[in-house]
Design a protein around this motif. Sequence first.
Motif, mmCIF file in Angstrom:
data_model
loop_
_atom_site.group_PDB
_atom_site.id
_atom_site.type_symbol
_atom_site.label_atom_id
_atom_site.label_comp_id
_atom_site.label_asym_id
_atom_site.label_seq_id
_atom_site.Cartn_x
_atom_site.Cartn_y
_atom_site.Cartn_z
ATOM 1 N N ASN A 54 1.005 -1.502 -0.096
ATOM 2 C CA ASN A 54 0.200 0.034 0.245
ATOM 3 C C ASN A 54 0.827 1.273 -0.281
ATOM 4 O O ASN A 54 2.180 1.322 0.939
ATOM 5 C CB ASN A 54 -0.449 0.232 0.890
ATOM 6 C CG ASN A 54 -2.077 -0.997 1.074
ATOM 7 O OD1 ASN A 54 -2.954 -0.665 0.846
ATOM 8 N ND2 ASN A 54 -1.986 -1.963 0.890
ATOM 9 N N LEU A 55 0.288 2.149 -0.748
ATOM 10 C CA LEU A 55 1.481 3.340 -1.273
ATOM 11 C C LEU A 55 0.672 4.194 -0.755
ATOM 12 O O LEU A 55 -0.472 4.879 -1.469
ATOM 13 C CB LEU A 55 1.556 3.521 -2.268
ATOM 14 C CG LEU A 55 2.914 5.238 -2.741
ATOM 15 C CD1 LEU A 55 3.519 4.782 -2.735
ATOM 16 C CD2 LEU A 55 2.230 4.998 -4.134
ATOM 17 N N LEU A 56 1.341 5.452 0.506
ATOM 18 C CA LEU A 56 0.490 6.446 1.270
ATOM 19 C C LEU A 56 0.916 7.571 1.187
ATOM 20 O O LEU A 56 2.632 7.348 -0.459
ATOM 21 C CB LEU A 56 0.733 6.731 2.797
ATOM 22 C CG LEU A 56 0.991 5.105 3.256
ATOM 23 C CD1 LEU A 56 0.946 5.316 5.257
ATOM 24 C CD2 LEU A 56 -1.409 4.856 3.552
ATOM 25 N N PRO A 57 0.281 8.664 0.532
ATOM 26 C CA PRO A 57 1.407 10.038 0.540
ATOM 27 C C PRO A 57 2.744 9.727 0.692
ATOM 28 O O PRO A 57 3.096 9.547 1.866
ATOM 29 C CB PRO A 57 0.834 11.317 0.903
ATOM 30 C CG PRO A 57 -0.636 10.485 0.808
ATOM 31 C CD PRO A 57 -0.553 9.425 0.907
ATOM 32 N N SER A 58 3.954 10.206 -0.351
ATOM 33 C CA SER A 58 5.140 10.417 0.282
ATOM 34 C C SER A 58 4.908 11.846 1.057
ATOM 35 O O SER A 58 6.714 11.561 1.897
ATOM 36 C CB SER A 58 5.928 11.106 -0.905
ATOM 37 O OG SER A 58 5.978 9.761 -2.288
ATOM 38 N N LEU A 62 0.647 16.654 0.050
ATOM 39 C CA LEU A 62 1.095 16.015 -1.866
ATOM 40 C C LEU A 62 1.998 17.109 -2.223
ATOM 41 O O LEU A 62 2.616 16.383 -2.891
ATOM 42 C CB LEU A 62 -0.212 15.761 -2.400
ATOM 43 C CG LEU A 62 -1.113 14.973 -2.024
ATOM 44 C CD1 LEU A 62 -2.724 14.160 -2.978
ATOM 45 C CD2 LEU A 62 -0.585 13.425 -2.446
ATOM 46 N N ALA A 63 1.656 18.226 -1.963
ATOM 47 C CA ALA A 63 2.201 19.432 -2.921
ATOM 48 C C ALA A 63 3.799 19.359 -1.556
ATOM 49 O O ALA A 63 4.455 19.710 -2.782
ATOM 50 C CB ALA A 63 1.517 20.762 -3.015
ATOM 51 N N ASN A 64 3.472 19.176 -0.865
ATOM 52 C CA ASN A 64 4.951 18.231 -0.143
ATOM 53 C C ASN A 64 5.894 18.344 -0.238
ATOM 54 O O ASN A 64 7.235 17.944 -0.085
ATOM 55 C CB ASN A 64 4.915 19.063 1.555
ATOM 56 C CG ASN A 64 4.449 20.386 1.390
ATOM 57 O OD1 ASN A 64 3.962 20.941 0.996
ATOM 58 N ND2 ASN A 64 3.006 19.921 3.531
ATOM 59 N N ALA A 65 5.799 17.172 -1.318
ATOM 60 C CA ALA A 65 6.319 15.593 -1.731
ATOM 61 C C ALA A 65 7.450 16.005 -3.147
ATOM 62 O O ALA A 65 6.483 16.490 -4.155
ATOM 63 C CB ALA A 65 5.996 14.884 -1.922
ATOM 64 N N GLU A 68 12.251 13.577 -6.287
ATOM 65 C CA GLU A 68 12.997 12.740 -6.080
ATOM 66 C C GLU A 68 12.410 12.358 -4.745
ATOM 67 O O GLU A 68 12.718 10.745 -4.881
ATOM 68 C CB GLU A 68 13.955 14.017 -5.500
ATOM 69 C CG GLU A 68 14.700 14.927 -6.381
ATOM 70 C CD GLU A 68 14.003 15.927 -7.325
ATOM 71 O OE1 GLU A 68 14.068 16.284 -7.768
ATOM 72 O OE2 GLU A 68 13.240 16.398 -6.023
ATOM 73 N N GLN A 69 11.750 12.444 -3.391
ATOM 74 C CA GLN A 69 11.239 11.713 -2.836
ATOM 75 C C GLN A 69 10.061 11.127 -3.751
ATOM 76 O O GLN A 69 9.825 10.009 -2.627
ATOM 77 C CB GLN A 69 10.001 12.886 -1.779
ATOM 78 C CG GLN A 69 11.208 13.409 -1.166
ATOM 79 C CD GLN A 69 10.438 14.406 -0.017
ATOM 80 O OE1 GLN A 69 9.526 15.170 -0.842
ATOM 81 N NE2 GLN A 69 10.115 14.775 0.808
ATOM 82 N N ILE A 70 9.112 10.901 -4.681
ATOM 83 C CA ILE A 70 8.066 10.722 -4.857
ATOM 84 C C ILE A 70 8.641 9.584 -5.399
ATOM 85 O O ILE A 70 8.756 8.295 -5.421
ATOM 86 C CB ILE A 70 7.557 11.381 -5.837
ATOM 87 C CG1 ILE A 70 6.103 12.256 -5.457
ATOM 88 C CG2 ILE A 70 6.333 10.043 -6.794
ATOM 89 C CD1 ILE A 70 5.829 13.256 -5.641
ATOM 90 N N ALA A 92 -2.572 10.314 -6.304
ATOM 91 C CA ALA A 92 -1.141 10.514 -6.447
ATOM 92 C C ALA A 92 -1.086 12.225 -6.805
ATOM 93 O O ALA A 92 -1.452 12.229 -7.800
ATOM 94 C CB ALA A 92 -0.041 9.475 -6.196
ATOM 95 N N ASN A 93 0.644 12.307 -6.702
ATOM 96 C CA ASN A 93 1.436 12.590 -7.225
ATOM 97 C C ASN A 93 1.447 13.137 -8.830
ATOM 98 O O ASN A 93 1.698 11.574 -8.181
ATOM 99 C CB ASN A 93 2.599 13.830 -6.439
ATOM 100 C CG ASN A 93 2.990 14.716 -6.960
ATOM 101 O OD1 ASN A 93 3.608 14.506 -8.670
ATOM 102 N ND2 ASN A 93 3.091 16.216 -6.648
ATOM 103 N N ARG A 94 1.199 13.540 -9.933
ATOM 104 C CA ARG A 94 1.386 13.414 -11.142
ATOM 105 C C ARG A 94 3.212 12.327 -10.930
ATOM 106 O O ARG A 94 3.312 11.901 -12.528
ATOM 107 C CB ARG A 94 1.676 14.567 -11.851
ATOM 108 C CG ARG A 94 0.030 14.873 -12.200
ATOM 109 C CD ARG A 94 -0.102 15.655 -13.369
ATOM 110 N NE ARG A 94 -1.147 16.424 -13.382
ATOM 111 C CZ ARG A 94 -2.158 16.434 -14.753
ATOM 112 N NH1 ARG A 94 -1.938 14.447 -14.848
ATOM 113 N NH2 ARG A 94 -3.332 16.091 -14.631
ATOM 114 N N GLU A 95 4.215 12.969 -9.953
ATOM 115 C CA GLU A 95 5.112 11.952 -10.595
ATOM 116 C C GLU A 95 5.098 10.985 -9.802
ATOM 117 O O GLU A 95 5.646 9.687 -10.601
ATOM 118 C CB GLU A 95 6.319 12.688 -9.616
ATOM 119 C CG GLU A 95 7.668 12.672 -10.164
ATOM 120 C CD GLU A 95 8.265 13.547 -11.199
ATOM 121 O OE1 GLU A 95 9.189 12.461 -11.650
ATOM 122 O OE2 GLU A 95 7.677 14.067 -11.237
ATOM 123 N N THR A 96 4.127 9.883 -9.206
ATOM 124 C CA THR A 96 4.201 8.714 -8.799
ATOM 125 C C THR A 96 3.892 8.416 -9.922
ATOM 126 O O THR A 96 4.449 6.957 -10.479
ATOM 127 C CB THR A 96 2.451 8.432 -7.898
ATOM 128 O OG1 THR A 96 3.736 9.634 -6.827
ATOM 129 C CG2 THR A 96 2.675 6.867 -7.820
#
Length: 473
Positions: A54-58, A62-65, A68-70, A92-96
Motif C-alpha cells: 500500500n502506497l501512502l502519500p510521500s 501532497l504538494a510538499n513531496a 525526488e522523494q516520490i 497521488a502526485n503526477r510524478e508517482t
Amino acid sequence: RALGAQHLVNIEVEVIIDDEVSDRRMRRTGLRQIVWDNWVCSVNGERLFLKGANLLPSAEGLANASPEQIRADVDSAVQLGLDALRVHGHIANRETYDAADEAGILLLQDFPLQWGHARSIRAQAVAQARAAVDSFGHHPSIALWNGHNDPAARALATTQAGWRTRARSIAGNQLPSWNKSVLDRWVKRSFEKADSSRHTVAHSGVGPHLPQLNGTDSHLTFGWQKGEAVDLARFASRFPRMVRFVSEFGTDSAPTSAPFIDEQLRSHEWPDLDWERLVAKHGYEQSIFERLFPPADCDDYESWRDITQYYQAHVLKVQIETLRRLKYRPSGGFCFSSLADPAPSISSSVLDHDRVPKAAFEAVRAACEPVLVIADQPATWVYPHDKLKMNVHLVNDLREGLEFAVVDVVASWTNGEQRWRFGGSVEGDDVVKVGRVEFEVPESLGPLTFDFQMTAGEVSSSNQYSTTVAPPL
C-alpha cells in the motif's frame, strides 16, 4: 516489470485552424493489455502473481513531496522486488504515475472515498471518477480502479471484542447500506463508462455478501487485531475465496526515527509517556500494543521499538510466504500495509518518515525474491519428542523453469544436527511441493533452527525458520 523493459511512447494531438496550431496536447503512454480473471492479473497474456504494498502519500501534504522523494518511494518498491503498489485512499502526485510507468510497477488505484459518506456526495463522486480517468487514464501503470475503501466502516471485531461489536462487524459487511450498495455502484459505473479498458471494482475490503457472493479483495488482520500470523494459512484452507487478493495485512511497529518520542523523553521517564498524545497525533493503537508489547515490560524505548519491529518482520514473512505458496491456487497476489510513512508515525510502514528501514524491510525483500524455498512455519515453542512435519515448496516467479533444483535442509540444536535433501523440477511461474521434513524434537532445550538452501544451476535461494525447545509440560 517482471516481463521486460517498459516501451513508452509520446502521443501528440494538435488542433489546427487556418493552417495555424490553435492548441496542442502531448501525453506519454504505453500500449499493453491487462486482464483480471478472479483476481489473477495478466499483462499481454502473461499471468503475474502480484507482490505489492500500500502506497501512502510521500509527504504529509501532497504538494510538499518533491519529485525526488516520490521517485525514491517507487525505487524502494523495486528494491523490495514488488510488482505493484496500491495507491491507498488518494490520488497521488503526477510524478508517482510517471515513475511507475518507467519502472514497470502496476498501480491499483483507489478513488479517494474511505469509510462512510453522506448521500449528498454522490453527484460529485461520479463527476470526480470521470475526472480521474481524464487526468490519469493515459498512464499504462494503472491496472485497476477501486471505487471505495472499506465502505462498511465496520467496528473492529478483535478477539477481545464483545458480541455486540462482532455482530456490528458482521452486519456492516452483510446488510445493504447507502455507501456499499448505492454510492459504490454509481462510482463503479462512472469509471466503467469513462474507461472500458480497465477492470473496476466497486469497493475494497468487502467480503462475500448477498447478492454479491463473489466478494472483492480482503483486508486481514491475523497477528494484529486478532489471532497469530500462522492463522492466515488455516483461514485460507477454510475460506479460499477470501485470499484471492489480500490488499491489506501486517502489523504496526515503532519507527527508528522518532523525534516525537525524543521530545517526550526530555520531560518524561520511560514508560510514563503521554500515550494519549501518541494516539491522537501519531497513530498509536494503544490497546493492541498494550496487549502484544506492554511498554512497561521494556527497559527503554529502543528495546520496545526493536521488539515491535521484530514482530512486524515475522508477521510479514510468514504471511507473504503463505500467500506465495497459494499462488494462483487461489491467490492472485497481495499488497501489504504499507510501504512508507508520510509523517512521523507508529504505523504499519516498513520505511519510516525519514525513509529509515525498519526490520521488516529486509524481511519483505527476502520474502519477495523471484525464486524462493519455503516451508511450513513451526510453532513458537516445541517440546522434546514432538513430531514436526514441515512441507517444503519451491516458488518460481521467473518465466523460465528450473530443470532440477536441489534443496538441502539442516536442523541444528545444541550439540546436534540432522540433514535432509530433496530435489525436483519447477515450471516457470509455478509452485511445487518438493518434500516434507519429518523430525522428532530432541531432548536438548533451547534454540532449534532449520536452514534451507536451494540451488538450481546459477539460481539459488535460502531461508531459515526458528523455534525453541521448551521443558516438557
